[in-house]
Design an enzyme around this catalytic site. Structure first.
Site, PDB file in Angstrom:
ATOM      1  N   CYS A 141       0.825  -1.208   0.000  1.00  0.00           N
ATOM      2  CA  CYS A 141       0.000   0.000   0.000  1.00  0.00           C
ATOM      3  C   CYS A 141       0.868   1.270   0.000  1.00  0.00           C
ATOM      4  O   CYS A 141       1.580   1.524  -0.953  1.00  0.00           O
ATOM      5  CB  CYS A 141      -0.994  -0.025   1.159  1.00  0.00           C
ATOM      6  SG  CYS A 141      -2.381   1.126   0.887  1.00  0.00           S
ATOM      7  N   LYS A 185     -12.319   7.589  -2.217  1.00  0.00           N
ATOM      8  CA  LYS A 185     -11.483   6.506  -1.706  1.00  0.00           C
ATOM      9  C   LYS A 185     -11.699   5.217  -2.499  1.00  0.00           C
ATOM     10  O   LYS A 185     -12.837   4.845  -2.792  1.00  0.00           O
ATOM     11  CB  LYS A 185     -11.810   6.271  -0.225  1.00  0.00           C
ATOM     12  CG  LYS A 185     -10.897   5.275   0.461  1.00  0.00           C
ATOM     13  CD  LYS A 185     -11.261   5.163   1.942  1.00  0.00           C
ATOM     14  CE  LYS A 185     -10.324   4.219   2.687  1.00  0.00           C
ATOM     15  NZ  LYS A 185     -10.670   4.110   4.114  1.00  0.00           N
ATOM     16  N   SER A 211      -7.940  -0.144   0.093  1.00  0.00           N
ATOM     17  CA  SER A 211      -8.397   0.910   0.999  1.00  0.00           C
ATOM     18  C   SER A 211      -7.380   2.046   0.933  1.00  0.00           C
ATOM     19  O   SER A 211      -6.428   2.083   1.704  1.00  0.00           O
ATOM     20  CB  SER A 211      -8.523   0.369   2.430  1.00  0.00           C
ATOM     21  OG  SER A 211      -8.923   1.382   3.319  1.00  0.00           O
ATOM     22  N   HIS A 259      -4.489  -4.718  -0.211  1.00  0.00           N
ATOM     23  CA  HIS A 259      -4.316  -5.287   1.126  1.00  0.00           C
ATOM     24  C   HIS A 259      -4.772  -6.747   1.140  1.00  0.00           C
ATOM     25  O   HIS A 259      -5.766  -7.094   1.775  1.00  0.00           O
ATOM     26  CB  HIS A 259      -5.105  -4.487   2.161  1.00  0.00           C
ATOM     27  CG  HIS A 259      -4.476  -3.188   2.536  1.00  0.00           C
ATOM     28  ND1 HIS A 259      -3.373  -3.112   3.365  1.00  0.00           N
ATOM     29  CD2 HIS A 259      -4.787  -1.918   2.191  1.00  0.00           C
ATOM     30  CE1 HIS A 259      -3.033  -1.837   3.520  1.00  0.00           C
ATOM     31  NE2 HIS A 259      -3.877  -1.100   2.827  1.00  0.00           N
ATOM     32  N   GLU A 298      -3.555  -8.958   2.760  1.00  0.00           N
ATOM     33  CA  GLU A 298      -3.384  -9.489   4.120  1.00  0.00           C
ATOM     34  C   GLU A 298      -4.586  -9.210   5.011  1.00  0.00           C
ATOM     35  O   GLU A 298      -4.669  -9.756   6.132  1.00  0.00           O
ATOM     36  CB  GLU A 298      -2.119  -8.901   4.758  1.00  0.00           C
ATOM     37  CG  GLU A 298      -2.255  -7.501   5.329  1.00  0.00           C
ATOM     38  CD  GLU A 298      -2.190  -6.380   4.310  1.00  0.00           C
ATOM     39  OE1 GLU A 298      -2.225  -5.208   4.699  1.00  0.00           O
ATOM     40  OE2 GLU A 298      -2.118  -6.693   3.087  1.00  0.00           O
ATOM     41  N   ARG A 306     -15.777   2.708  11.495  1.00  0.00           N
ATOM     42  CA  ARG A 306     -14.955   3.727  12.148  1.00  0.00           C
ATOM     43  C   ARG A 306     -15.149   5.082  11.482  1.00  0.00           C
ATOM     44  O   ARG A 306     -15.351   6.107  12.149  1.00  0.00           O
ATOM     45  CB  ARG A 306     -13.484   3.312  12.068  1.00  0.00           C
ATOM     46  CG  ARG A 306     -12.491   4.331  12.625  1.00  0.00           C
ATOM     47  CD  ARG A 306     -11.104   4.077  12.055  1.00  0.00           C
ATOM     48  NE  ARG A 306     -11.070   4.305  10.615  1.00  0.00           N
ATOM     49  CZ  ARG A 306     -10.083   3.860   9.813  1.00  0.00           C
ATOM     50  NH1 ARG A 306      -9.093   3.142  10.309  1.00  0.00           N
ATOM     51  NH2 ARG A 306     -10.123   4.118   8.512  1.00  0.00           N
TER      52      ARG A 306
END
Length: 319
Positions: free
Chosen positions: A156, A177, A206, A249, A251, A263
């Protein structure tokens, strides 16, 4: 080529990951039936483990540790996993006791050599690189890795930063985003990093910025290995596999995007529902997990073909 005179049946049976004693990820992953061992048990095995160092720049470090170790465990190779931190940055979201127990400053590790390295993303992608408070230290680490690590995986923001630092590849802000799970295609299925991959695979993203294909194509030392029609460039290789730059991502655990979405909602941010993530695109439903197979293959192939098979038996011979 590194070789070990060890019966493969023993390796497959044990699938050891050598981790610092009492690291929280050990107990968390044991609950998932993932076999890991701590230093005490590993010292009894007569195998040279591959030394993997993780520079963890993510704010919630224990979560990131667990996500990465989960993927590194999917191999019969014994790995010794160590954690590096920056001296010029103090984590605000992880207990200082955890950092003091499990992490070492780069200054204390820079005379060592490592078979593999992972550098994570960081929540600074909307800043200019030179405005990042630890830019000088992290670029020193980037340069150090080129002579002290067999192969490095940049994830990232670290991927963007590495491409900029080494090759001058710029990043660009996105109108909104890049948030969700997107399908990708391999450019060359014959590359060992894609061993076992399907023609289409999925990856979570992300991020607020991107790198662009046309800039990478200007650099002959770089090879684009995978792209997405929606998410753009995903995987870039440099120096014949000594560097991999991963913009997504893979992972991430199943609930990470859900946690990020909730969040941001709680903060009152203008955040869209993560694309192609919740069943029926309804955030009241569970996520549909479609990236675990690719994630396990990506890390296993990197470890096998670009770390294990390329690193010298004498680790001090890494150049």
């Amino acid at each position: 080529m590194i070789t070990f005179a060890v019966d493969i049946k023993i390796l497959v049976k044990k699938m050891p990951l050598n981790l610092p004693d009492k690291l929280p990820a050990i107990e968390l992953l044991k609950e998932e039936n993932i076999f890991v061992i701590d230093n005490s048990r590993a010292s009894q095995q007569d195998i040279r483990p591959l030394k993997i160092v993780i520079l963890n720049l993510m704010p919630i470090k224990i979560t990131t540790e667990t996500d990465l170790i989960r993927l590194l465990s999917n191999t019969p190779l014994q790995l010794e996993v160590l954690f590096m931190k920056l001296k010029s940055h103090t984590s605000k979201n992880t207990p200082i006791e955890h950092m003091m127990t499990f992490y070492e400053d780069f200054e204390n590790m820079k005379n060592e050599k490592y078979d593999g390295m992972i550098i994570t993303g960081a929540p600074v992608e909307q800043m200019d690189y030179q405005d990042v408070t630890y830019w000088d230290e992290i670029t020193e680490i980037f340069d150090w890795a080129r002579t002290h690590v067999t192969s490095t995986l940049y994830i990232c923001w670290a991927a963007q930063a590495g491409l900029y630092h080494y090759y001058g590849v710029p990043k660009y802000p996105l109108d909104k985003k890049m948030f969700g799970v997107f399908n990708h295609t391999p450019e060359n299925l014959l590359n060992p990093i894609f061993r076992g991959f399907d023609d289409v695979f999925y990856v979570p993203h992300s991020r607020h910025t991107e790198i662009r294909r046309e800039d990478i194509l200007k650099v002959p030392e770089l090879e684009i290995l995978s792209e997405s029609d929606e998410a753009g460039v995903y995987l870039v290789m440099g120096r014949n596999g000594r560097e991999f730059f991963v913009t997504g991502h893979s992972e991430y655990s199943p609930l990470t995007l859900d946690e990020e979405y909730k969040r941001d909602l709680a903060k009152g941010l203008d955040i869209q529902i993560p694309c192609n993530y919740y069943r029926d695109n309804n955030p009241d439903n569970e996520p549909l997990v479609r990236w675990r197979g690719h994630a396990n293959l990506l890390f296993a192939n990197w470890l096998n073909y670009f770390v294990y098979q390329e690193t010298p038996f004498n680790i001090d011979d890494i150049k």
